[in-house]
Design a protein around this motif. Sequence first.
Motif, PDB file in Angstrom:
ATOM      1  N   LYS A   1       0.813  -1.096   0.124  1.00 55.30           N
ATOM      2  CA  LYS A   1       0.129   0.089  -0.195  1.00 55.30           C
ATOM      3  C   LYS A   1       0.830   1.145  -0.036  1.00 55.30           C
ATOM      4  O   LYS A   1       0.610   2.299  -0.913  1.00 55.30           O
ATOM      5  N   SER A   2       1.949   1.126   0.676  1.00 57.99           N
ATOM      6  CA  SER A   2       2.890   2.535   0.990  1.00 57.99           C
ATOM      7  C   SER A   2       4.244   1.870   1.132  1.00 57.99           C
ATOM      8  O   SER A   2       4.503   0.799   1.632  1.00 57.99           O
TER       9      SER A   2
ATOM     10  N   LYS B   1       2.682   8.686   7.587  1.00 55.76           N
ATOM     11  CA  LYS B   1       2.173   7.517   7.178  1.00 55.76           C
ATOM     12  C   LYS B   1       1.425   7.600   6.008  1.00 55.76           C
ATOM     13  O   LYS B   1       1.431   6.705   4.987  1.00 55.76           O
ATOM     14  N   GLU B   2       0.537   8.900   5.644  1.00 58.95           N
ATOM     15  CA  GLU B   2      -0.281   9.000   4.644  1.00 58.95           C
ATOM     16  C   GLU B   2       0.386   9.520   3.524  1.00 58.95           C
ATOM     17  O   GLU B   2       0.326   9.130   2.363  1.00 58.95           O
TER      18      GLU B   2
ATOM     19  N   GLU C   1       3.954   9.434   2.826  1.00 59.67           N
ATOM     20  CA  GLU C   1       5.230   8.707   2.746  1.00 59.67           C
ATOM     21  C   GLU C   1       6.460   9.621   2.757  1.00 59.67           C
ATOM     22  O   GLU C   1       7.588   9.039   2.672  1.00 59.67           O
TER      23      GLU C   1
END
Length: 341
Positions: A229-230, A268-269, A271
């Motif tokens: 996802k990331s 976290k959102e 990166e």
Amino acid sequence: MTREQEVERPVGREREISTGNRIASGSDDLKIKIWDWERRKQVVSFPTGHRENVFQSKFVSGDLLIASCSRDGQVMLAQLCPAGSLRSTSRLAQHRGPAHKMCLIQEQGCIFLYIKFPILLSAGEDGQVISIDIREENSDKIVLLKNDKGRKIPLYSIHNNPVNRNQFCTAGRDPYIRIFDRRYIGNAKQGEMAKFCPTELRTTKVNVNEGAVGVILIGMYVDENTNYKSRFRGHRNSATVKGVNYYGGRSEYVISGSDCGNVFFWDKETEGIVNIFHGDDNGVVNVLESHPTLPVLATSGLDEEVKVWLPTLSMNDSEEKKILKKKKDYMLRTISRNLVE
């Protein structure tokens, strides 16, 4: 104490909730030291009973029971007296190879009335996951990982799902992260729910812990054909097994150590790297643990210190601009050097 002593298994007592007032650290000197970090005071230092490097230590129940695992493959339990001195140590389990990591699975119960003792899971280079109830005499070998050729897969990391006590994941010397459910351990797949491998590692002989793809974030329910996802990059990871953790009241940051001696913070959102600071004089940070309720972070690496990090006080505009400029330059130099190396 020069030899292993038997410890009375705690039965029928309430488990004390950890307040985060103390830090337990293990080391190559085969000792565990307990610190009152707020007072910068060592509470107790004791020999663990391990024969080789101590890789991890964990408070199991309040501040009086500490589990540890080591290069010698042993999982040990130390019991302290209420006054702080060592009462006894015992061996909980034995891997046939180094045991790098453990995790605690909290048994469900009413948090205000009675909390059962947690189950301790340990992972080793023998490919085994061992389940330990510290009240019982014997441990259970619940997983043995093997590759397609029947060879054992050394495990370097294990972690539990904090919102589902039945689930845990492992990573080791193959490219897969595996998610297990303890309720189905006895089936043909050993309770394996899913396994995941980043796309670029599927045709190479790189293991997950070598950091070839950086730090990756995946969803819980994926299959081996699903990509991450990331991804969080900029640090280096090849010398030792690195800890990766969340930080912040809402786990809004991802943090990791690095072979350049720094601690990295990513959003976290987005990166994006939001902070880098130097954390180890000998060049490697590999353990990061945050306080359960406060914005406090403890780190350790190859030097002889455990460091505790606190938010800085507010400054006037001119001071803040100078510090931010210096910080930005340091971050750019560090990232550039890591990308080259």
